[in-house]
Each structure stands twice: as C-alpha cells, then as structure tokens.
Write an enzyme that holds these catalytic residues in place. Sequence first.
Site, PDB file in Angstrom:
ATOM      1  N   LYS A 116     -18.175  -6.072   7.240  1.00 21.01           N
ATOM      2  CA  LYS A 116     -16.966  -5.429   7.748  1.00 21.01           C
ATOM      3  C   LYS A 116     -16.628  -6.013   9.115  1.00 21.01           C
ATOM      4  O   LYS A 116     -17.510  -6.219   9.949  1.00 21.01           O
ATOM      5  CB  LYS A 116     -17.177  -3.919   7.854  1.00 21.01           C
ATOM      6  CG  LYS A 116     -15.877  -3.148   8.040  1.00 21.01           C
ATOM      7  CD  LYS A 116     -16.049  -1.644   7.876  1.00 21.01           C
ATOM      8  CE  LYS A 116     -16.071  -1.179   6.447  1.00 21.01           C
ATOM      9  NZ  LYS A 116     -14.757  -1.221   5.762  1.00 21.01           N
ATOM     10  N   TYR A 172     -11.852   5.149  -7.431  1.00 22.51           N
ATOM     11  CA  TYR A 172     -11.337   4.976  -6.064  1.00 22.51           C
ATOM     12  C   TYR A 172     -10.995   3.523  -5.777  1.00 22.51           C
ATOM     13  O   TYR A 172     -10.627   3.180  -4.651  1.00 22.51           O
ATOM     14  CB  TYR A 172     -12.351   5.498  -5.036  1.00 22.51           C
ATOM     15  CG  TYR A 172     -13.673   4.751  -5.000  1.00 22.51           C
ATOM     16  CD1 TYR A 172     -14.681   5.032  -5.908  1.00 22.51           C
ATOM     17  CD2 TYR A 172     -13.917   3.756  -4.050  1.00 22.51           C
ATOM     18  CE1 TYR A 172     -15.885   4.344  -5.886  1.00 22.51           C
ATOM     19  CE2 TYR A 172     -15.114   3.067  -4.011  1.00 22.51           C
ATOM     20  CZ  TYR A 172     -16.097   3.368  -4.935  1.00 22.51           C
ATOM     21  OH  TYR A 172     -17.290   2.682  -4.915  1.00 22.51           O
ATOM     22  N   GLY A 173     -11.091   2.674  -6.787  1.00 26.78           N
ATOM     23  CA  GLY A 173     -10.728   1.280  -6.617  1.00 26.78           C
ATOM     24  C   GLY A 173     -10.604   0.607  -7.956  1.00 26.78           C
ATOM     25  O   GLY A 173     -10.930   1.200  -8.991  1.00 26.78           O
ATOM     26  N   ASN A 187     -14.572   5.252   4.598  1.00 26.30           N
ATOM     27  CA  ASN A 187     -15.584   5.084   3.547  1.00 26.30           C
ATOM     28  C   ASN A 187     -16.573   6.248   3.425  1.00 26.30           C
ATOM     29  O   ASN A 187     -16.795   6.742   2.316  1.00 26.30           O
ATOM     30  CB  ASN A 187     -16.338   3.760   3.741  1.00 26.30           C
ATOM     31  CG  ASN A 187     -15.433   2.565   3.486  1.00 26.30           C
ATOM     32  OD1 ASN A 187     -14.460   2.677   2.742  1.00 26.30           O
ATOM     33  ND2 ASN A 187     -15.731   1.446   4.096  1.00 26.30           N
ATOM     34  N   TYR A 238       0.856  -1.188   0.000  1.00 23.14           N
ATOM     35  CA  TYR A 238       0.000   0.000   0.000  1.00 23.14           C
ATOM     36  C   TYR A 238       0.884   1.227   0.000  1.00 23.14           C
ATOM     37  O   TYR A 238       1.901   1.271   0.697  1.00 23.14           O
ATOM     38  CB  TYR A 238      -0.897  -0.007   1.243  1.00 23.14           C
ATOM     39  CG  TYR A 238      -2.113   0.872   1.119  1.00 23.14           C
ATOM     40  CD1 TYR A 238      -3.112   0.587   0.181  1.00 23.14           C
ATOM     41  CD2 TYR A 238      -2.286   1.987   1.934  1.00 23.14           C
ATOM     42  CE1 TYR A 238      -4.235   1.394   0.072  1.00 23.14           C
ATOM     43  CE2 TYR A 238      -3.414   2.794   1.832  1.00 23.14           C
ATOM     44  CZ  TYR A 238      -4.382   2.485   0.897  1.00 23.14           C
ATOM     45  OH  TYR A 238      -5.499   3.275   0.794  1.00 23.14           O
ATOM     46  N   ASN A 294     -22.472  -1.972  -4.699  1.00 29.27           N
ATOM     47  CA  ASN A 294     -22.670  -2.650  -3.415  1.00 29.27           C
ATOM     48  C   ASN A 294     -21.395  -2.706  -2.568  1.00 29.27           C
ATOM     49  O   ASN A 294     -21.369  -3.351  -1.520  1.00 29.27           O
ATOM     50  CB  ASN A 294     -23.247  -4.047  -3.613  1.00 29.27           C
ATOM     51  CG  ASN A 294     -22.383  -4.892  -4.524  1.00 29.27           C
ATOM     52  OD1 ASN A 294     -21.735  -4.353  -5.420  1.00 29.27           O
ATOM     53  ND2 ASN A 294     -22.372  -6.199  -4.302  1.00 29.27           N
ATOM     54  N   SER A 295     -20.339  -2.017  -3.028  1.00 28.79           N
ATOM     55  CA  SER A 295     -19.150  -1.893  -2.172  1.00 28.79           C
ATOM     56  C   SER A 295     -19.511  -1.033  -0.976  1.00 28.79           C
ATOM     57  O   SER A 295     -20.545  -0.357  -0.961  1.00 28.79           O
ATOM     58  CB  SER A 295     -18.010  -1.235  -2.957  1.00 28.79           C
ATOM     59  OG  SER A 295     -18.307   0.140  -3.181  1.00 28.79           O
ATOM     60  N   VAL A 327     -18.183   1.720  -0.012  1.00 28.19           N
ATOM     61  CA  VAL A 327     -18.297   3.115  -0.435  1.00 28.19           C
ATOM     62  C   VAL A 327     -19.529   3.308  -1.317  1.00 28.19           C
ATOM     63  O   VAL A 327     -20.257   4.295  -1.180  1.00 28.19           O
ATOM     64  CB  VAL A 327     -17.013   3.569  -1.172  1.00 28.19           C
ATOM     65  CG1 VAL A 327     -17.209   4.923  -1.826  1.00 28.19           C
ATOM     66  CG2 VAL A 327     -15.839   3.616  -0.197  1.00 28.19           C
TER      67      VAL A 327
END
Lengths: 387, 387
Positions: free
Chosen positions: B377, B284-285, B163, B74, B189-190, B192
């Site tokens: 989560k 963002y991903g 998030n 990261y 559905n993430s 975020v």
Amino acid sequence: MLSRTIIRSPGRTFSTSTAMLNRCIIYTQNGDPAQVIRAITYPKLPSPPPNTVNLKFLLSPINPADVNTIEGVYPSKPSSTSNIAASGLGSQDEPVFVGGNEGLAQVVEVGEGVKGLKKDDWVVMDRPQLGTWSTSRNVPFHGVIKLPATGLTEAHGATMTVNPTTAYNMLDGFVRLQEGDWVIQNGANSAVGQLVIQIAKDRGLSTINFVRSRDDMGPLVDHLQSLGATKILTYDDFNDKSLRGKIKDWTGGKDIRLALNCVGGEPTTAMSKLLGQDAHLVSYGAMSKKPLSLPTSLHIFKNLTSHGFWQTNWSKTHSRTQKEELIAKLADMMKENKIRAPEHTIVNISAQESDEEATAKIRDVFARLAEGKFGKKVLLKLEDTAT
Amino acid sequence: MLSRTIIRSPGRTFSTSTAMLNRCIIYTQNGDPAQVIRAITYPKLPSPPPNTVNLKFLLSPINPADVNTIEGVYPSKPSSTSNIAASGLGSQDEPVFVGGNEGLAQVVEVGEGVKGLKKDDWVVMDRPQLGTWSTSRNVPFHGVIKLPATGLTEAHGATMTVNPTTAYNMLDGFVRLQEGDWVIQNGANSAVGQLVIQIAKDRGLSTINFVRSRDDMGPLVDHLQSLGATKILTYDDFNDKSLRGKIKDWTGGKDIRLALNCVGGEPTTAMSKLLGQDAHLVSYGAMSKKPLSLPTSLHIFKNLTSHGFWQTNWSKTHSRTQKEELIAKLADMMKENKIRAPEHTIVNISAQESDEEATAKIRDVFARLAEGKFGKKVLLKLEDTAT
C-alpha cells in the site's frame, strides 16, 4: 413388485382380498413418472387412531415439482416411513411412495384428541409430500390446515398451498412495499407469475411483467391484463435503449426495489439492472436452466441482495399460526375472486376403471406433460374404487 | 487551468501572493491519475469557522478506489462544493477536487462550538472524499472521528477506515457467527482478505482462504499463516474431488454460513457450492472482472443469500455512535497488534520540493501503481511547503 407389496395399516394387517375401496398413485423407485408410477387400490381405512384424521381427497394437482420428486432430483424427498404411517402401505423394506404434495381434502372421520377439525371440513396439507394423489389417507391432524367453510371452488382449494403462497410470500417477505410501489418480474405468465400479478394488484402495487416474445402476443397480453398486469414487455425489450426511460416515466422515477425471477440467465441479468438502490431479487425458478449471472457492482454499489424462495422452506420456518393466517388471507382473496383459480384440466379416474386402466391413463398424462401438451394445470380427481 | 483557479476560503479571499504554506493533490477533470493530478500550494488556513476544525494530515493512503474516483468511474463522487467549503479552493464554475478519501490527521485548531475534539487529537475521516491528500484542511467537526490518544502507529491510523472496517463489518453484519464457526473467502491475500483473517482469528473463527496459485506458494502461505489463517487453498483446489470431504473433516461437518468474495467468476461459483444451508455470500470486489454466476438452486433450495458490501454505504446508514464504536474496537485491536498495519511504502513529498517536482513525483507513483509495481500500500506524506 406390486404383488410383493405388504399392505397394512397401523396395528392391523389386511389380506389383499379385503374389500378394495381406496386408490392411490404410487411409485416404488425413482424415474420417469410415465414409467414408474402406477395406480393401486388398498383397503378402506379403519377409524382414525388418536390425533389423526381420515381424509378423502377431492382434487390434487400435478405440479412440476412432483415430476422432479418422482424422478428423484427434487431436494424435498418423501419419507417412506411417513407414507407408511399415513396410509398403511408398504414397509420399511419395501418402501412405497404415494405421489402428490398438494391437494384439497375433506375430513371424513376424526380421531380422539383431534382439535379444531370436524367431519366435512375442507383442509389443505401443512406438510410436504403427504401423498395427495389418493382417494383417502389417514394423516396427523397437525398435518392439515382447515379452509373456510364456504365460497371456495375445489380448484381454488386444491391449488392453494404451493403457487399462491409462493407469490404472496415473495411480495411480502423481502421488501416493505407500499401502495403505489412497483414490482418487476420475468416468467410473468408462469403459474406463480400470474398470481403475483393478481396479489400485487390487490395490494395496490404496479407490475412490470416480462414474458418470452411469441408470434401472436395478443391473447397473452389480454390475459395478463385481465389479471391486472400494469405493463407487459418481452425479453426482446431489454435491447430497447429507451426501455430505462420508459420505465422511469411509468414509475415517476421511483426506484423499483423488488424483482421476482423464475427464468435465470440473461433475462434476469437485464432485469436486475433496472432495479433501484437497495433492491431485492428473489428467485423461485430457473426455467432457462442457465445460472443467475449478476455484475458484482450491482451488489456492492447498489446494495442489491439476491435471495431464493422455496415455499417448502418457508413452511418449515414459520409457525402454524402464521401458516393458518396466510391460508385464511388467500382463501379470502379467492372467495372475492381477486385470485382466480388457475386454468386447469381435471383428469378424472373413476371408480369403474381398473388399476391397470387407471395406471395407463395416469402414465399417459405424465407422458403428455413431459411433451408440454397441457397448457394448463392438471388436477387429479380420484374416485373410490368399487368394492 | 491552474492559473485560473480562484483561491478563496469561506468569507475571505486571498490573492495568490499570500504566503503559500499548504499543499494538496488536486484534479480538475477526470482521467488517468498519472495525467490529470497535480500538486498545488495554497494559503495557510485562517482560524477555523464555528463548528469546524483545522486539520494537518499525517499520512494518507492511495487506495484502488481513489484511482477509480479520479478516473470518474467510481460511484462515490467527491463534491466540488464540499471541497470548496472545506479548503477554500476552486469555485462553483471552476471545480477543484482534492484527491484522497482516507487518512490520518491531527487537529491543529478547533472552531467555536466544536465538541469532543481538542488540539493534537488524532482523527480519521467520517465522510467520504474529504480530500485527504493535503497538508492541511478545514473540515466540519462532524466529519471526523477521534482516535484513542496513544498506542497507534501513523500507518495504523491512516489505513483504519476503509479496509479494516470492511473486514470487520462483513464478519459482523450478515451472519451471527460464534466461536468455532468457519468462514470461507477468496482473494484472501487482498488487503481486506488479510484483515478478515486477523479479525476472524481474534473472534475465534476459523478461516478457509483461497488464493491464486503461483510458482512459489511458500512465502504467501507463511505470511497468511502468520496472520492466523486456518487453511490456505488455491483456486486449483476447486478441481480436487476430495475437497468437499477435506473441508468436512476440518469443520467437523459444521455448515459454513459465510463466504466473502472479492474475485467473482468461477472461483466464486465454486466457493459458493461449499456453503451450507442458509448461508450468506458477501461480495466486496470483482478482481477477475467477471460477473457473479450462481446456480439458482443454491438460492432456492439451500437458501443462499448474496449481498454486496460497500463501507461507504455502511457509513451512510449507520449512526455516528456506531461508527465511533467500530473505530474504537479496531483501534484496540491495532494497539494489541491483533491487526497489523498493512505492508506499505511511504511516499514523502517534502517542503523543499516545488509543485512541479511534487506533481512529477506523484504522477510517477500513479504510473507505477497502474503497472502494478507496488506490492504494498502506498501512503502519502505531504509536508507543508516553505513560505
């Protein structure tokens, strides 16, 4: 088709037997320019209506986008109505499009209410697709921008509003660059690429210029260096593992924050990876015909922003004052020869040639352009036809 | 390794025989979290030095980025020094990294000179990688932001700064959207994505939400609709030739100017083609692990701009006041239940468990996360160990 073309000017109708003094290059349907364009003559213009000027074109380039426009695949389409209003050609039912987006013209006569323009002034177009492949046109005076009185060649003036503006605005509009900063570009030997090199040099910016590799790199390297290119590399150099280190040596470790792209595909992905934090990639072409493919991580973690640039859009979204200032700046740089006129070939269509001869000549130009037989920009010079 | 860890706090050194009251989850080398992390206990914190506060963590999530951080892949890396300063663990020669970037903590004791914080205040982290998988930590008071006194659940507070801030800022920072405007997103559905739906709804924005198709779409559609999703589609719908027309009907022909992407690859290319003039694509991903591939013409002729968004970078480039305002806004929305706490599982590590037991439990959590065995989560709750 042509025999059915109604020839008129605002408020007046001429029979085709009227003295034929003007000529332009038109098309009435989209397609291969070598098939669909033709030269026609049309009457001498009447005196300009209020708020318009009559122009005589001195020199008008054939740009790649003109070909796409005639093919019907370019997003900016000429309006047949504007062509009618401007030239007295065609009708709503029988649209006639006059070719040409860019060009240098001289004011011949000004209508009532026109401000800031007088006879003999040199002007460039401030609206797209005004139909510059003409001898003479009548246009609204807001449709043109005046050039400085002296010091410019016709070739400079004729090629002012598309490529130099693009190069200038891409260097100016995305990143606040300061003397000593570096810019990276691919397609560096494109018309715009060469202008980027020159304008960057004038601004004290250094350039890393990528080009396709070729058997004899010598002449190209010499040429780009003579324009002011700092470093010249080929797309093969992206495979060189020491490239990143070399660039770091050149830049003294300073982040490169602006990349200009007219290629797309792999050479753009590789170029983008050389950028520093918060950089901007500006695309103005896609010569490889491959999409722009970027690792998302460059966007997320290095805050890369990817933009497009289209001068037509810039023109629509900027004020007349901003445009006049830009043209004045570019003209100054041209007068001082900081911006060279592009290498070009002038195709002359003389007064002595018949419309048929002129049509054959211009179609041949487009056929040769399609085959890539001109290495230089083609500039059209149409002379008034004989009476 | 652990036996060689020097345990100290600023200005003081404890022997390991001191009363062991705190626990945290650490790693001393990068790798698979299920292999490299371990729970250790460390002494009760001394009173906080000036301008610092002692915190007790209430609940701290394991985010996907935490896994990447431990793996060492990261871009935001914890500083061993900050961990030392903050916790009294490790040394320059023997770095110890405490895991965890996000978390909810309660102020236990404030040092001299601390402003705006008092005992029992709830706070979230204002600096990345502070090491939130701990029972107690000492941190600079500028490193935290105070939450409103009442009305928030621990799960809301613990999941506030990664998030919801991302979702809010992406809706806020790129396009000036007005009530009635439309936003399009993939990976809807993430974590975020679900927040985007809720925050958009609160702002009067409509959302078109793309998800992967699955055998039973019912529960997912119900869930996203219950959050406020306007339209829900799957990536298969990109093949539907009538999609563009449907969307035009929904939006009343209004251009969509913001697209949010956490997928990359084909579903992003297809989504981008649905955007109007002057739109912004914010990534963002990259869950598909495929690059972002866009036709250059979208950039040039539709003036599409492609950005990345990373909350860590936003935090670095915004003032403390801006961050406090954002947290206050989100807390308000949470209190009014306009933003639901994410579906979650709490993993409790109790005071009775030994470090070995705690290590085994937490490693098992990471092993199951790697297998995708949690659909929710994971929130860690570490209790102080027994003396």
